[in-house]
Motif scaffolding. Structure first.
Motif, PDB file in Angstrom:
ATOM      1  N   LEU A 189       0.836  -1.190   0.000  1.00  0.00           N
ATOM      2  CA  LEU A 189       0.000   0.000   0.000  1.00  0.00           C
ATOM      3  C   LEU A 189       0.876   1.247   0.000  1.00  0.00           C
ATOM      4  O   LEU A 189       2.100   1.158   0.169  1.00  0.00           O
ATOM      5  N   LYS A 190       0.243   2.402  -0.137  1.00  0.00           N
ATOM      6  CA  LYS A 190       0.969   3.674  -0.086  1.00  0.00           C
ATOM      7  C   LYS A 190       1.014   4.246   1.327  1.00  0.00           C
ATOM      8  O   LYS A 190       1.563   5.333   1.535  1.00  0.00           O
ATOM      9  N   GLU A 191       0.400   3.553   2.290  1.00  0.00           N
ATOM     10  CA  GLU A 191       0.474   3.971   3.683  1.00  0.00           C
ATOM     11  C   GLU A 191       0.812   2.765   4.547  1.00  0.00           C
ATOM     12  O   GLU A 191       0.739   1.620   4.094  1.00  0.00           O
ATOM     13  N   HIS A 192       1.162   3.018   5.818  1.00  0.00           N
ATOM     14  CA  HIS A 192       1.552   1.924   6.705  1.00  0.00           C
ATOM     15  C   HIS A 192       0.339   1.057   7.062  1.00  0.00           C
ATOM     16  O   HIS A 192      -0.811   1.454   6.875  1.00  0.00           O
ATOM     17  N   THR A 193       0.603  -0.125   7.605  1.00  0.00           N
ATOM     18  CA  THR A 193      -0.453  -1.046   8.013  1.00  0.00           C
ATOM     19  C   THR A 193       0.081  -1.957   9.115  1.00  0.00           C
ATOM     20  O   THR A 193       1.253  -1.884   9.491  1.00  0.00           O
ATOM     21  N   THR A 194      -0.783  -2.808   9.662  1.00  0.00           N
ATOM     22  CA  THR A 194      -0.420  -3.921  10.549  1.00  0.00           C
ATOM     23  C   THR A 194      -1.476  -4.991  10.327  1.00  0.00           C
ATOM     24  O   THR A 194      -2.440  -4.785   9.591  1.00  0.00           O
ATOM     25  N   VAL A 195      -1.318  -6.146  10.992  1.00  0.00           N
ATOM     26  CA  VAL A 195      -2.367  -7.162  10.984  1.00  0.00           C
ATOM     27  C   VAL A 195      -2.623  -7.616  12.416  1.00  0.00           C
ATOM     28  O   VAL A 195      -1.697  -8.007  13.140  1.00  0.00           O
ATOM     29  N   HIS A 196      -3.885  -7.555  12.818  1.00  0.00           N
ATOM     30  CA  HIS A 196      -4.334  -8.061  14.119  1.00  0.00           C
ATOM     31  C   HIS A 196      -4.993  -9.411  13.911  1.00  0.00           C
ATOM     32  O   HIS A 196      -5.835  -9.571  13.024  1.00  0.00           O
ATOM     33  N   TRP A 197      -4.649 -10.391  14.739  1.00  0.00           N
ATOM     34  CA  TRP A 197      -5.184 -11.751  14.641  1.00  0.00           C
ATOM     35  C   TRP A 197      -6.332 -11.859  15.629  1.00  0.00           C
ATOM     36  O   TRP A 197      -6.154 -12.204  16.778  1.00  0.00           O
ATOM     37  N   HIS A 198      -7.526 -11.530  15.148  1.00  0.00           N
ATOM     38  CA  HIS A 198      -8.716 -11.277  15.952  1.00  0.00           C
ATOM     39  C   HIS A 198      -9.192 -12.539  16.679  1.00  0.00           C
ATOM     40  O   HIS A 198      -9.587 -13.511  16.046  1.00  0.00           O
ATOM     41  N   GLY A 199      -9.138 -12.514  18.011  1.00  0.00           N
ATOM     42  CA  GLY A 199      -9.614 -13.631  18.821  1.00  0.00           C
ATOM     43  C   GLY A 199      -8.574 -14.680  19.126  1.00  0.00           C
ATOM     44  O   GLY A 199      -8.862 -15.645  19.842  1.00  0.00           O
ATOM     45  N   ILE A 200      -7.363 -14.515  18.611  1.00  0.00           N
ATOM     46  CA  ILE A 200      -6.322 -15.531  18.797  1.00  0.00           C
ATOM     47  C   ILE A 200      -5.440 -15.149  19.991  1.00  0.00           C
ATOM     48  O   ILE A 200      -4.998 -13.999  20.119  1.00  0.00           O
ATOM     49  N   VAL A 243      -1.288  -4.359  16.916  1.00  0.00           N
ATOM     50  CA  VAL A 243      -1.857  -3.028  17.114  1.00  0.00           C
ATOM     51  C   VAL A 243      -0.747  -2.002  16.915  1.00  0.00           C
ATOM     52  O   VAL A 243       0.159  -1.892  17.738  1.00  0.00           O
ATOM     53  N   GLY A 244      -0.824  -1.266  15.820  1.00  0.00           N
ATOM     54  CA  GLY A 244       0.236  -0.330  15.481  1.00  0.00           C
ATOM     55  C   GLY A 244       0.453   0.714  16.555  1.00  0.00           C
ATOM     56  O   GLY A 244      -0.493   1.317  17.058  1.00  0.00           O
ATOM     57  N   GLY A 245       1.714   0.930  16.934  1.00  0.00           N
ATOM     58  CA  GLY A 245       2.063   1.910  17.936  1.00  0.00           C
ATOM     59  C   GLY A 245       1.944   1.418  19.358  1.00  0.00           C
ATOM     60  O   GLY A 245       2.511   2.008  20.266  1.00  0.00           O
ATOM     61  N   VAL A 246       1.218   0.325  19.567  1.00  0.00           N
ATOM     62  CA  VAL A 246       1.030  -0.235  20.906  1.00  0.00           C
ATOM     63  C   VAL A 246       1.894  -1.469  21.093  1.00  0.00           C
ATOM     64  O   VAL A 246       2.684  -1.575  22.029  1.00  0.00           O
ATOM     65  N   SER A 247       1.730  -2.439  20.184  1.00  0.00           N
ATOM     66  CA  SER A 247       2.450  -3.699  20.352  1.00  0.00           C
ATOM     67  C   SER A 247       3.495  -3.938  19.271  1.00  0.00           C
ATOM     68  O   SER A 247       4.216  -4.922  19.328  1.00  0.00           O
ATOM     69  N   GLN A 248       3.591  -3.044  18.280  1.00  0.00           N
ATOM     70  CA  GLN A 248       4.596  -3.208  17.233  1.00  0.00           C
ATOM     71  C   GLN A 248       4.741  -1.907  16.454  1.00  0.00           C
ATOM     72  O   GLN A 248       3.832  -1.064  16.454  1.00  0.00           O
ATOM     73  N   PRO A 249       5.864  -1.725  15.772  1.00  0.00           N
ATOM     74  CA  PRO A 249       5.985  -0.611  14.823  1.00  0.00           C
ATOM     75  C   PRO A 249       5.061  -0.851  13.634  1.00  0.00           C
ATOM     76  O   PRO A 249       4.722  -2.000  13.312  1.00  0.00           O
ATOM     77  N   HIS A 250       4.634   0.206  12.988  1.00  0.00           N
ATOM     78  CA  HIS A 250       3.827   0.053  11.776  1.00  0.00           C
ATOM     79  C   HIS A 250       4.659  -0.574  10.656  1.00  0.00           C
ATOM     80  O   HIS A 250       5.881  -0.364  10.584  1.00  0.00           O
ATOM     81  N   ILE A 251       3.989  -1.321   9.809  1.00  0.00           N
ATOM     82  CA  ILE A 251       4.645  -1.879   8.623  1.00  0.00           C
ATOM     83  C   ILE A 251       4.569  -0.811   7.541  1.00  0.00           C
ATOM     84  O   ILE A 251       3.497  -0.530   6.999  1.00  0.00           O
ATOM     85  N   GLN A 252       5.697  -0.199   7.236  1.00  0.00           N
ATOM     86  CA  GLN A 252       5.713   0.900   6.275  1.00  0.00           C
ATOM     87  C   GLN A 252       5.616   0.371   4.839  1.00  0.00           C
ATOM     88  O   GLN A 252       5.871  -0.816   4.581  1.00  0.00           O
ATOM     89  N   PRO A 253       5.245   1.226   3.889  1.00  0.00           N
ATOM     90  CA  PRO A 253       5.168   0.785   2.488  1.00  0.00           C
ATOM     91  C   PRO A 253       6.468   0.143   2.028  1.00  0.00           C
ATOM     92  O   PRO A 253       7.554   0.685   2.256  1.00  0.00           O
ATOM     93  N   GLY A 254       6.350  -1.032   1.442  1.00  0.00           N
ATOM     94  CA  GLY A 254       7.501  -1.765   0.944  1.00  0.00           C
ATOM     95  C   GLY A 254       8.122  -2.718   1.941  1.00  0.00           C
ATOM     96  O   GLY A 254       8.956  -3.554   1.560  1.00  0.00           O
ATOM     97  N   GLU A 255       7.740  -2.632   3.215  1.00  0.00           N
ATOM     98  CA  GLU A 255       8.333  -3.490   4.237  1.00  0.00           C
ATOM     99  C   GLU A 255       7.592  -4.816   4.371  1.00  0.00           C
ATOM    100  O   GLU A 255       6.405  -4.918   4.053  1.00  0.00           O
ATOM    101  N   HIS A 267      -7.411  -8.667  10.485  1.00  0.00           N
ATOM    102  CA  HIS A 267      -7.679  -7.359   9.882  1.00  0.00           C
ATOM    103  C   HIS A 267      -6.639  -6.366  10.401  1.00  0.00           C
ATOM    104  O   HIS A 267      -5.942  -6.640  11.384  1.00  0.00           O
ATOM    105  N   PRO A 268      -6.514  -5.194   9.788  1.00  0.00           N
ATOM    106  CA  PRO A 268      -5.530  -4.217  10.251  1.00  0.00           C
ATOM    107  C   PRO A 268      -5.930  -3.582  11.579  1.00  0.00           C
ATOM    108  O   PRO A 268      -7.109  -3.507  11.917  1.00  0.00           O
ATOM    109  N   HIS A 269      -4.930  -3.134  12.324  1.00  0.00           N
ATOM    110  CA  HIS A 269      -5.143  -2.218  13.436  1.00  0.00           C
ATOM    111  C   HIS A 269      -4.236  -1.011  13.212  1.00  0.00           C
ATOM    112  O   HIS A 269      -3.444  -0.616  14.067  1.00  0.00           O
ATOM    113  N   ALA A 270      -4.371  -0.429  11.998  1.00  0.00           N
ATOM    114  CA  ALA A 270      -3.669   0.788  11.601  1.00  0.00           C
ATOM    115  C   ALA A 270      -4.572   1.471  10.593  1.00  0.00           C
ATOM    116  O   ALA A 270      -5.019   0.827   9.637  1.00  0.00           O
ATOM    117  N   ASP A 271      -4.879   2.741  10.812  1.00  0.00           N
ATOM    118  CA  ASP A 271      -5.856   3.438   9.971  1.00  0.00           C
ATOM    119  C   ASP A 271      -7.045   2.513   9.717  1.00  0.00           C
ATOM    120  O   ASP A 271      -7.507   2.330   8.593  1.00  0.00           O
TER     121      ASP A 271
END
Length: 434
Positions: A114-125, A134-146, A163-167
């Motif tokens: 994507l053109k913006e950062h993201t993360t992935v939350h494993w809902h219920g696991i 959770v971006g900024g809480v439990s990990q750095p954001h995944i920046q574009p290209g990373e 699903h994401p927990h970033a934007d």
């Protein structure tokens, strides 16, 4: 109850197609989706079939199942007539279903295109805090290209999501989500013959537009099962007498009372896991609340049975908002004047909206470009007049185990179809409360 031998045979047949699909996607290193990373033969199971979707293959590396998700923009077709630029994973929205077995060690690589950062939350696991996404809480954001790696052991079973927990408001509104199914390590007491899953979602794709609007909070235009609207949603196919499980997840912004015709199913599981048999309850409609999952199970009976959300406006496409109510209004006097200003205008709704589908099909009401008609679909007896969160459960006596092909329309035995008695609106002497 079915025998363990029959269960294992059904699992082998049912997994064949999924295994072939996995090899086609990931090459010769892809593993069969119903194998345990520990080689435990007791973990054979019926792979989950994702409506209009697919299962993500993995590579086994040092005893760890390694999956790879790619967050990216995708061009998605809700149904013929509506194609939209969405966001998803590995080319689809929702993303591919991740399947594993209780006790497996998994590593999930996430590449951000994507053109913006993201993360992935494993809902219920249940997992370590640093893997919670959770971006900024439990990990750095995944920046574009990373590319980031998540790794954890699955110490539970059941129906889950990712699903994401970033934007989050934007990224989920654009379609970034998927199912995460963890199969039981031990054989289930009442094993299933077919195992389906899907996600419920809502979209603001305004008529004539080509991108979802993430700023909408309530007035959505499309209601989807796995990002499809009827009539493009796959049917749930089964053989008479088979035990069928349907796993439903809700990442929309509304609760959905999911109603199945033809059976009283058992609600057998939720966000946590499959419940003990003593906790199962019998229903015909089950609310799947926002952020929840629900499992239902039933014994298939022959026929074509509707399966849909029971909020009526969730079973229509291209929803209109803030429009006048024409019910009971004779519009013929103003139609000609409006047509002078708006060629092609057609007054509708005086007696209801069922005529909408007929006018669209006959070309009298083309509507905006790239916009699904509100009511669509034809059955053996005429227009179905549905859309959105609606599909069919198709059960046949002669369906082979592991056969998921659409068997066509049900041929009802003679004498089992409602029949015409009279065309006189004054027929009979119906009682009325005076």
């Amino acid at each position: 109850m079915i025998s363990r031998r029959r269960f294992l045979q059904a699992g082998s047949l049912g997994s064949l197609g999924a295994a072939l699909d996995a090899r086609a996607v990931a090459g010769k290193e892809a593993q069969s989706p119903n194998a345990s990373s520990k080689g435990d033969k007791t973990t054979s199971y019926v792979p989950t079939r994702t409506l209009n979707g697919w299962t993500l293959p993995y590579r086994l590396k040092g005893g760890v199942k390694e999956f790879h998700l790619v967050a990216e923009e995708v061009e998605h077709e809700f149904a013929p007539g509506t194609r939209v630029k969405c966001w998803g994973y590995n080319g689809t929205t929702p993303g591919p279903t991740i399947e594993a077995v209780e006790g497996d060690r998994v590593r999930i690589l996430v590449t951000n295109r994507l053109k913006e950062h993201t993360t992935v939350h494993w809902h219920g696991i249940i997992l370590p805090s640093g893997m919670d996404g959770v971006g900024g809480v439990s990990q750095p954001h995944i920046q574009p290209g990373e590319t980031f790696a998540y790794e954890f052991t699955l110490n539970q079973q059941g129906t889950h999501m990712y699903h994401p927990h970033a934007d989050e408001m934007v990224q989920m509104a654009e379609g970034m989500m998927g199912m995460f199914i963890i199969h039981s390590r031990e054989p289930e007491i009442e094993p299933v013959d077919r195992d389906y899953c899907f996600l419920l979602h809502n979209w603001a794709v305004h008529p004539g537009t080509y991108r979802p609007d993430p700023s909408v909070m309530v007035d959505f235009d499309l209601w989807t099962i796995n990002s499809k609207v009827f009539p493009a949603i796959d049917p749930l196919v089964a053989r008479t007498g088979e035990r069928v499980r349907v796993r439903m997840g809700n990442l929309s912004m509304w609760n959905h009372p999911m109603h199945m015709h033809g059976v009283q199913f058992y609600v057998t599981g939720s966000d946590g896991s499959r419940w003990p048999r003593s906790q199962w309850r019998q229903e015909a409609t089950e609310i799947v609340a926002v952020g929840q999952t629900r499992d239902i199970e039933f014994i298939a009976v022959p026929g074509d049975w509707a399966f849909h959300c029971h909020m009526a406006h969730h079973t229509m496409n291209a929803m209109g908002h803030n429009i006048p109510n024409p019910m009971g209004v004779n519009q013929s006097g103003v139609a000609a004047e409006i047509q002078e200003m708006l060629p092609g205008f057609m007054p509708m709704g005086r007696y209801g909206m069922a005529e909408h589908q007929v006018h669209v099909e006959e070309g009298h009401l083309p509507g905006p470009r790239n916009t699904m008609p509100m009511l669509v679909g034809k059955g053996p007896y005429g227009n179905i007049e549905m859309g959105g969160m609606f599909t069919l459960v198709k059960v046949r006596d002669d369906l082979a185990p592991g056969d998921y092909r659409d068997p066509g329309w049900y041929k009802a035995p003679p004498g089992t179809v409602a029949w015409l008695v009279s065309s006189d609106p004054n027929y009979g002497e119906p009682p009325r409360l005076s």
